[in-house]
Design a protein around this motif. Structure first.
Motif, PDB file in Angstrom:
ATOM      1  N   LYS A   1       1.014  -8.249   7.200  1.00  0.00           N
ATOM      2  CA  LYS A   1       0.381  -7.023   7.118  1.00  0.00           C
ATOM      3  C   LYS A   1       0.531  -6.618   5.524  1.00  0.00           C
ATOM      4  O   LYS A   1      -0.369  -6.028   4.694  1.00  0.00           O
ATOM      5  CB  LYS A   1       0.885  -5.978   7.905  1.00  0.00           C
TER       6      LYS A   1
ATOM      7  N   ASN B   1      -0.812   1.448  10.547  1.00  0.00           N
ATOM      8  CA  ASN B   1       0.443   0.599  11.214  1.00  0.00           C
ATOM      9  C   ASN B   1       1.666   0.977  10.908  1.00  0.00           C
ATOM     10  O   ASN B   1       2.713   0.900  11.619  1.00  0.00           O
ATOM     11  CB  ASN B   1       0.241  -0.953  11.152  1.00  0.00           C
TER      12      ASN B   1
ATOM     13  N   MET C   1       6.640  -4.153  15.862  1.00  0.00           N
ATOM     14  CA  MET C   1       6.086  -5.083  15.048  1.00  0.00           C
ATOM     15  C   MET C   1       7.133  -6.094  14.747  1.00  0.00           C
ATOM     16  O   MET C   1       8.181  -5.604  14.268  1.00  0.00           O
ATOM     17  CB  MET C   1       5.647  -4.390  13.848  1.00  0.00           C
TER      18      MET C   1
ATOM     19  N   ASP D   1      -6.533   1.377   7.574  1.00  0.00           N
ATOM     20  CA  ASP D   1      -6.268   0.760   9.055  1.00  0.00           C
ATOM     21  C   ASP D   1      -4.957   0.354   9.121  1.00  0.00           C
ATOM     22  O   ASP D   1      -4.001   0.461  10.017  1.00  0.00           O
ATOM     23  CB  ASP D   1      -7.289  -0.086   9.702  1.00  0.00           C
TER      24      ASP D   1
END
Length: 72
Positions: free
Chosen positions: A9, A60, A1, A56
Motif C-alpha cells: 500500500k 486504510n 494488515m 481510498d
C-alpha cells in the motif's frame, strides 16, 4: 494488515504521488503552452482518478483527507 500488505500500500501511495506530479506538469503545460484543451482534460481526469485511489488507500491507515475537486 500484514507487513507485506502495508508495504504494498505504501509503495502504491508513493507511485500515485509520482504519477500525480507528472500529470500536474502535463496539465500545466497544456494549460499554458500548447492550449490543447482535450489533452488537458484527459490529464485532469487521470489525476482525479489517482486522487480517488489515493484517498481510498489512505483510509486504510485511518487517514481521512479531503482533496479539492474530488467528491468524498
Amino acid at each position: 494488515m500484514s507487513v507485506i500488505e502495508v508495504d504494498e500500500k505504501i509503495a502504491r501511495i508513493t507511485d500515485i504521488l509520482e504519477q500525480i506530479e507528472q500529470l500536474n506538469k502535463m496539465v500545466n503545460f497544456h494549460k499554458k503552452e500548447s492550449g490543447e484543451a482535450s489533452m488537458m482534460r484527459q490529464y485532469v481526469e487521470m489525476r482525479k482518478n489517482f486522487l480517488i485511489e489515493l484517498q481510498d488507500l489512505l483510509s486504510n491507515f485511518e487517514i481521512e483527507v479531503k482533496i479539492k475537486d474530488v467528491a468524498a
